[in-house]
Structure formats: C-alpha cells, structure tokens
Design a protein around this motif. Structure first.
Motif, PDB file in Angstrom:
ATOM      1  N   PRO A   1       0.332  -0.781  -0.031  1.00  0.00           N
ATOM      2  CA  PRO A   1       0.183   0.066  -0.170  1.00  0.00           C
ATOM      3  C   PRO A   1       0.944   1.143   0.310  1.00  0.00           C
ATOM      4  O   PRO A   1       0.020   2.043  -0.813  1.00  0.00           O
ATOM      5  CB  PRO A   1      -1.090  -0.256   1.682  1.00  0.00           C
TER       6      PRO A   1
ATOM      7  N   TYR B   1      -5.465  -9.072  -3.461  1.00  0.00           N
ATOM      8  CA  TYR B   1      -5.762  -8.137  -2.914  1.00  0.00           C
ATOM      9  C   TYR B   1      -4.938  -6.394  -3.350  1.00  0.00           C
ATOM     10  O   TYR B   1      -6.060  -5.579  -3.666  1.00  0.00           O
ATOM     11  CB  TYR B   1      -6.514  -7.870  -1.291  1.00  0.00           C
TER      12      TYR B   1
ATOM     13  N   ARG C   1      -5.726  -3.499  -5.838  1.00  0.00           N
ATOM     14  CA  ARG C   1      -5.932  -2.402  -5.064  1.00  0.00           C
ATOM     15  C   ARG C   1      -4.565  -1.676  -5.975  1.00  0.00           C
ATOM     16  O   ARG C   1      -4.593  -0.022  -6.619  1.00  0.00           O
ATOM     17  CB  ARG C   1      -5.136  -1.567  -3.872  1.00  0.00           C
TER      18      ARG C   1
ATOM     19  N   GLU D   1      -6.602  -0.492  -9.460  1.00  0.00           N
ATOM     20  CA  GLU D   1      -7.442   0.593  -9.254  1.00  0.00           C
ATOM     21  C   GLU D   1      -6.741   2.122  -9.056  1.00  0.00           C
ATOM     22  O   GLU D   1      -7.172   2.989  -9.551  1.00  0.00           O
ATOM     23  CB  GLU D   1      -8.380   0.387  -7.924  1.00  0.00           C
TER      24      GLU D   1
ATOM     25  N   ARG E   1      -9.406   6.623   1.142  1.00  0.00           N
ATOM     26  CA  ARG E   1      -9.969   5.405   0.178  1.00  0.00           C
ATOM     27  C   ARG E   1      -9.912   5.436  -0.656  1.00  0.00           C
ATOM     28  O   ARG E   1     -10.034   6.617  -1.641  1.00  0.00           O
ATOM     29  CB  ARG E   1     -11.347   4.414   1.082  1.00  0.00           C
TER      30      ARG E   1
ATOM     31  N   TYR F   1     -12.454   3.601  -3.682  1.00  0.00           N
ATOM     32  CA  TYR F   1     -13.425   2.050  -4.328  1.00  0.00           C
ATOM     33  C   TYR F   1     -13.524   3.106  -5.885  1.00  0.00           C
ATOM     34  O   TYR F   1     -14.034   4.054  -6.320  1.00  0.00           O
ATOM     35  CB  TYR F   1     -14.406   2.677  -3.330  1.00  0.00           C
TER      36      TYR F   1
ATOM     37  N   CYS G   1      -2.197   9.255  -7.459  1.00  0.00           N
ATOM     38  CA  CYS G   1      -3.205   8.105  -7.463  1.00  0.00           C
ATOM     39  C   CYS G   1      -3.295   8.265  -8.560  1.00  0.00           C
ATOM     40  O   CYS G   1      -4.057   9.180  -8.898  1.00  0.00           O
ATOM     41  CB  CYS G   1      -4.388   7.763  -6.246  1.00  0.00           C
TER      42      CYS G   1
END
Ligand code: BGC
Length: 788
Positions: free
Chosen positions: A385, A453, A457, A460, A715, A717, A740
C-alpha cells in the motif's frame, strides 16, 4: 556501559530519547552507547533493496556488543528442516538469507595502536543516518596513547541508482602531528549466520560457514572473492575497488589469507591535511545473472560505478530520495519525536524493499537475521500500500516477484492435493514454502487472497492494464482456483472454507475464518471481473492465457457463484462477526491473571493452551474491517472492534496500526492516537526489545498507513477517491501525499481545515467527507472545515 564523549559538531543540542537525538530528518547518536549498540546497528543500517549493511563499525567491535551483518536480498542457503515427527507435504528444505562477506573492514593504526570504539580515547563522536541523503556518517576524534589526535569521518551508502553497488569513504586528518598512519582495508569472508534455538523469530538452520571460496583475486587497485554456497549452490562475487587520495602512500601490501583479502597501506600523513580512502563495493549473484553472464555483468557494473565516482553516487542518492520524499513524506507539526519516527520508518521501508521483480522485502528488511530474511503476507497487506500510493512502479515490482514465483506456488498447490491452481508459500525467499509449522503457515490460505487484494488496489490506483495482461490475471486466476477447490457448499450457510488459519496466529485450523472468507469472496469476484474484462477487450490475451493454464469457461461461473454465496459468520445474539465457527464458544483468556512478563504468550505457553482460548495475537477480523470498511455500518464496526479489542494481545507488531486505523474510522479518536503512538517509534525506541534482530518492517509501513488511511481517512473505491480526515488533539497540523490515478495529491489537515493541493496530473474529482470537490493544478486549493 555508555562511553561519554564531548559534544561538538554540526548538530545543535536537542532533546535526546534513548540516546538518539530528536531531529526531523536525521537519526543522531551523540554518545556511543555500547549497551544499545546491537539495537543501533539495526537502526543505522544502510540498504538499497539489494544490498543491506547493518550499522556496524568499519574497524569492528567485540562480538558481545555487535552483530556484523551484510545481506544480499534473495541470496540464501538451504538447510534440512528437522522434524521429530514428519507428515506428508511438510516442507523439507528451509532457506536462510545469508550473512555475506563483510566489505566494510577498515582498520586504522598509529604507532601500532589500533583505533576502536571500546578502548580508544574518543574525544568527539557522532553518528548520523541522514534520511534526505541516504547516507550513514560517523565522525570521531581519536587521541592515541601518545597524544596524537586524528579526526576520522566515515561515510557509507548503498546506491539506489546502481543497485549492485555500495560505497564507503573514510577521511582521515591528523590534527596535531605529521607521520605514519597505517590503514588496512579488507573484504572478510569469515562470516556466519546467527543461530538462536529459543526464539522462533530469530532462529536459523545454518550452522558454520555457508560458503565455499572458489577463488580470490587481488590486483592493481581491486580485490575480489568468488564463492558458492555449499548447498543451494548459488554463486556470489564481491568485488572491491579502492581509491586512496590526497596523501603519499609509502607502502602498499597485499593482504591475502584463507578468508580475507585486501590491502594494507602505510601512509605519510601531514598535520592538518585530510586524506581519503574510498571502497567501491559491487556484489553480483547467480540468482540475477546466469552463470555465463555473471562476470561480464560484474565488469560492466564496476565500470559504471567507477565512472560515477563517489561524489556522483552520492548526488544520485540525494536525487533519488528527494523524489521519494516528494511522494511519500508525512509531516507532523508540533511533535518532532513523532516526526522523526515516521520518516525513519518510511525511509527504512524504501531501503529494504527489493525493486527488481526477483526479490521482495523480508519481515526484518535487510537489517538483521530475524525470521531468516523470509518474505510473508506482510508485503501485500502492509508494504505494498505504501508504494501503490507513492511510487507505484515499486509496488508493481513486488507483485512481479509473486508472478516470478508462481510456478513454485503451483507446485505447492499440487503437494497440497489441489488439482489445479497455485497456493503461495507463507514464508519463503525463492517461492518454496519453508515453514515447518503448518498451523501458523500453510494453513494461512488467506495469503492467496491478500495478493489478489494488493493487485486489485494497485490496478485501481494505476490503471496498469499491462500488468494485468502480462502478470496479474494469471496470478489472480491460478490463486482463485484454490478457494473453489478448498471450499464447499453447506446448507443454510453457503460456501464454506474449512481448516484454515486467519491472520491471528493464536487461533489455528478453524472452519470459516471470517477474514479469509471475506477476502476470498473479494478475490473470486475480482478474478471474475478481470476474466470478463479480458474476454471483452483482450480476447487474444484471454485465449492464450486460457490455453496456458488450461482454464475452462465454466470455472469463471464457479468463481462468481462461490463469491456470491460465500459464508461470512455472524452472531445474531452479540451482533458481531465471530472470528470463525468456534471462536465464541471458547473460554476467554484470563488476561487479569496473566502477568506482563508472560507476553508475548507464544514464548510462554504451548500453542494448544493458546488455541483453546479466545485470545488474538493480532488484528484479524479488525483488519477486514479496515480493508472492507465500505461494507459495514459504523455501528457494526464499533461492535466488532469493541469485542476484539478485549481479546487481542497485540503480541504481533502487525496489530496496533490496524487497530488505530479502524479506531479513526469509527470515531475512537483517543484510541486511534494511542495505538498509533505504539507504532511510530517501535524500532527507534525498541518497544519489543528485539530491534537488534532487525526492523519490524510491516509495522513501519503500518505507521504510514496509520496517517494516510487512519487519520487521513484515505480510501479508493473504483473511480472514487475519498478523504475523511481527523486530527488528534495533540497535533497542530499534519500532512501527507498520495499518488493515485496519475495524480499527486497533497493533503494538509489542521484543527479547523483540510487543504488539498493537486501537485501533479490532470483535474480530478475527490470526495472529502463525502462532498465532491474538483482538484485542479492551477486553481487555489480547496479549504474545508474538519469534521470530528
Ligand atoms: C505475525 C505474522 C507475520 C510475521 C512476520 C508474525 O508474528 O503473526 O502475521 O507475518 O510475524 O512479520
């Protein structure tokens, strides 16, 4: 024993905690602290993801106070795992990251008196790990018995730009004399790994020397050792080229005994004139280059390093970390102590992480021998992460490592009687399972879903379709197959997964570990989604992959059916999620009558005693509450959190950061702060008493997560990027950055406002406290009131 020294140098006196000066960007030791030296060798370690060097001294130190350690990521020796009673498919071979030849040795002598930190008369001392420069510096002023004084400045780096290289520079200045100084500079192959019988967190199966020396070379200005490991038959070459400047060399002898090679210089030194010795260190090994190319590659790397020279290596180092901090820095105003801890943690993660797709990050990084240098799920759940949202190309490399070990995971799946698919090892270096204790390893099937997972992420956040097409999809499909094979339908429940262990290692081999089930559910539906996407948009790739792994279209339906029907345990009476089918039936651990010195429980109770109780080593379902926070109401999260908090010991360093993050989410501000403070300086202050064995890498990255996901409430999503910041009462302000969807966003949080700035990338919509705002590079930042 603490050796006091006078204090002088470029560092203003500041607050000192555990003998480390509190400073925003540096870790500073102003007094040599012999008692804590082994711990500090971990703290002052230098690494670049490939080479790791503990913060030991060039001149050496009594073994009682020092663990000399130099490591190459992914370079290991194997050993037979010994079992009293062995069962089918128990791993037979263990792997241990090797302590490799020590390239640091530099011994300085004046009138036959040798400089060392224990007996010498040290007038001035300071040691600094500079987080903005990525170098370790040590400055000493030494007075010999006859009153000669020398200033010695050591500096060391492991290059981020040329990963196979490291360099050491020592500058020596006679302060009050002219005359001879002797300097011996060596590569020492007399190295061994530690063995510790009693603590499962340190022990290694390697006894004695692991290397066979094949050849030693000593020529003009360089020397080398070629060696192979005795059992894993891996080759390692270490080459050192030396440069001595600004002095008259009266004599230079070659030093060459069985296990050591180097030069001994006799130098005519002049009062007030500084001379220097630089060691350019290059390691190459046969895991990265095949045996025919290894020498050619070594030569090329040496050529490049020498072309750079020390100054350029140092400059490049600064450039690299500057770029890193531009993406990863976290600032805390009003608490320097915390500020130092956080930057130190983030920096160590950068240092210890493999960035070549062939290596990964061990639980202790490249700083010590704890856990034998093994890679765990820690990577996907804690380390990735940090990189996904700062330097995503490093996250990709870590995921590529999983791809590169996919065949080993396939083999393991067959050993575990799965007809197809891949099951990743719980602890490993080369991809093969090497844990002897299956209840707390192989049974942790969630590792497959954790990897899925992390891929989800990463994808995304980056839209990196290339990764999915060439690596990700294959990993996802192969690992998804395992859950379908493992599970079965039970009437009245749904799809159930039996005989697994969740993250909490104080509860083992249970049916329907809620964490595993929810992660598998997500994994299966993501694998389905990706398969659909491939079918729709990249049919050729899909067909090729189908053929490669012999995938049947019906399997996709099985995945989504299992995902849709996955059983997630729920207790209607308590209105909480039980950790598994039997957790709530067990007796609660007698916490009241367990003295402090009986923690961690694993060192004081037989596993069976622990397994029979409701007691958790670490966040298990609470971790699921973080990873799937959007799926549960605040009330539900509170009930679950309250329940598990009462039965969790946090005996694992992976735990407090997760409790802090979830506490932020549910509005438990004080708890969030208290748990967070346990993570931020865990290694600097040696909270677990075992920092000497290496850093707690997952916790370190967890402290970054605590800021970004916890207090910052960040976060992602699908297309939505959300922030829900809160601020602890004790802080004036904090800020962090996230990268991001091609945007670099800076978030500053003060008592009454949140400021967001778009530092890189196109305009983007984000949600702050669920209100949409548009961020734009050229527009002023948005200012919003902080909600509590
Ligand atoms: C934890 C595991 C972790 C391992 C390595 C253990 O104490 O229980 O979850 O993977 O340490 O960090």
């Amino acid at each position: 024993m603490t050796i006091k020294s006078h204090m002088k140098g470029d560092v203003a006196m500041n607050e000192v905690r555990n003998n480390i000066l509190v400073d925003e960007w540096r870790i500073i030791e102003k007094e040599f602290d012999l008692e804590n030296n082994v711990k500090n060798e971990t703290i002052f370690a230098i690494a670049n993801g490939y080479i790791g060097m503990r913060g030991t001294f060039e001149e050496g130190l009594d073994k009682k106070y020092s663990i000399e350690g130099n490591y190459i990521n992914g370079f290991y020796e194997i050993h037979d795992i010994k079992y009293g009673e062995k069962a089918y498919a128990f791993p037979e071979i263990g792997q241990t990251m090797l302590n490799v030849f020590n390239p640091k040795v530099i011994k300085i002598k004046v009138d036959d008196e040798e400089f060392n930190m224990m007996n010498a008369d040290i007038l001035e001392y300071e040691r600094i790990l500079d987080l903005r420069e990525a170098v370790l510096k040590r400055r000493v002023v030494w007075r010999t018995k006859s009153g000669k004084e020398l200033e010695i400045n050591f500096e060391r780096l492991a290059s981020f730009t040329i990963k196979n290289s490291a360099a050491i520079r020592v500058k020596i200045k006679p302060i009050n004399f002219d005359g001879k100084i002797n300097v011996d500079s060596l590569l020492d192959a007399d190295v061994k790994n530690l063995t510790a019988e009693d603590d499962p967190r340190v022990g290694s199966g390697i006894t004695g020397r692991a290397f066979e020396i094949e050849k030693k070379v000593i020529d003009e200005n360089y020397y080398e050792i070629y060696a192979s490991t005795k059992k894993s038959r891996l080759k390692l070459i270490c080459s050192i080229t030396e440069d001595v400047k600004n002095c008259i060399i009266l004599n230079r002898k070659e030093l060459n005994d069985d296990l050591k090679v180097g030069f001994s210089y006799e130098i005519e030194a002049e009062k007030g004139k500084e001379f220097e010795l630089i060691k350019y260190i290059v390691y190459v090994n046969s895991r990265e280059y095949n045996e025919n190319d290894i020498i050619k590659n070594k030569e090329e790397i040496i050529k490049q390093v020498l072309e750079y020279g020390y100054d350029r290596l140092r400059e490049e180092q600064i450039k690299y970390v500057k770029e890193f901090w531009n993406r990863a820095d976290v600032e805390i105003e009003g608490d320097d102590f915390l500020q130092q801890g956080l930057r130190f943690n983030i920096f160590h993660i950068l240092q210890s992480t493999g960035k070549d797709g062939l290596t990964n990050i061990g639980a202790k990084g490249l700083t010590g021998e704890g856990y034998e240098g093994h890679y765990f799920w820690d990577t996907e759940m804690y380390i990735i992460p940090l990189f996904t949202y700062t330097m995503p190309f490093i996250a990709r490399k870590l995921l590529e490592y999983r791809y590169n070990t996919l065949d080993k995971a396939r083999e393991r799946a067959r050993e575990m009687s799965h007809k197809n698919g891949a099951l990743y090892a719980w602890r490993t270096i080369n991809g093969e399972e090497c844990s002897a204790y299956f209840l707390a390893s192989t049974a942790q099937y969630h590792i497959n879903a954790d990897i899925a997972y992390a891929i989800k992420r990463y994808y995304e956040a980056t839209d990196d379709v290339d990764f999915i097409l060439n690596y990700g999809a294959e990993i996802l499909f192969e690992t998804a197959r395992i859950f379908v094979d493992l599970g079965h339908y039970v009437e009245g429940k749904g799809f159930c997964l039996d005989g697994v262990t969740g993250p909490d290692e104080y509860t083992a081999m249970v049916n329907n570990n809620a964490y595993t089930n929810i992660m598998a559910k997500e994994h299966l539906s993501f694998a389905y989604e990706i398969a659909k996407m491939l079918k729709d948009k990249y049919i050729e790739k899909y067909e090729a992959l189908k053929q490669k792994i012999n995938l049947n279209d019906n399997e996709l339906d099985e995945w989504i059916r299992a995902a849709d029907n996955m059983y997630i345990p729920y207790d209607e009476k308590l209105k909480i999620h039980p950790q598994d089918d039997t957790f709530l039936n067990k007796k609660i651990w007698d916490f009241e009558n367990t003295p402090k010195d009986k923690y961690p429980l694993l060192l004081h109770y037989h596993p069976l005693v622990i397994y029979r109780h409701q007691v958790c080593k670490q966040a298990d379902w609470v971790l699921a509450l973080f990873l799937h926070s959007e799926k549960f109401s605040k009330e539900q999260k509170k009930r679950d959190y309250d329940y598990y908090e009462r039965v969790t010991t946090h005996d694992s360093s992976l735990s407090p950061c997760i409790f802090s993050i979830v506490a932020c989410d549910i509005g438990y501000k004080d708890k969030a702060y208290d748990y967070f403070m346990r993570t931020a300086r865990m290694d600097l202050d040696d909270h677990h008493g075992n920092t000497k064995d290496g850093i707690h890498a997952a916790n370190m990255a967890g402290s970054w997560m605590g800021i970004v996901f916890g207090f910052g409430g960040f976060r992602v999503y699908k297309e939505k990027i959300k922030f829900n910041p809160i601020i602890p009462d004790k802080w004036k302000k904090y800020s962090f950055r996230v990268n991001c969807k091609g945007r670099l966003i800076k978030v500053e949080v003060e008592k009454n406002l949140v400021r967001l700035s778009l530092l890189e990338g196109e305009d983007i919509k984000v949600d702050v406290y669920d209100n949409p705002i548009i961020l734009s590079k050229n527009k002023d930042v948005e200012v919003i009131k902080v909600q509590m």
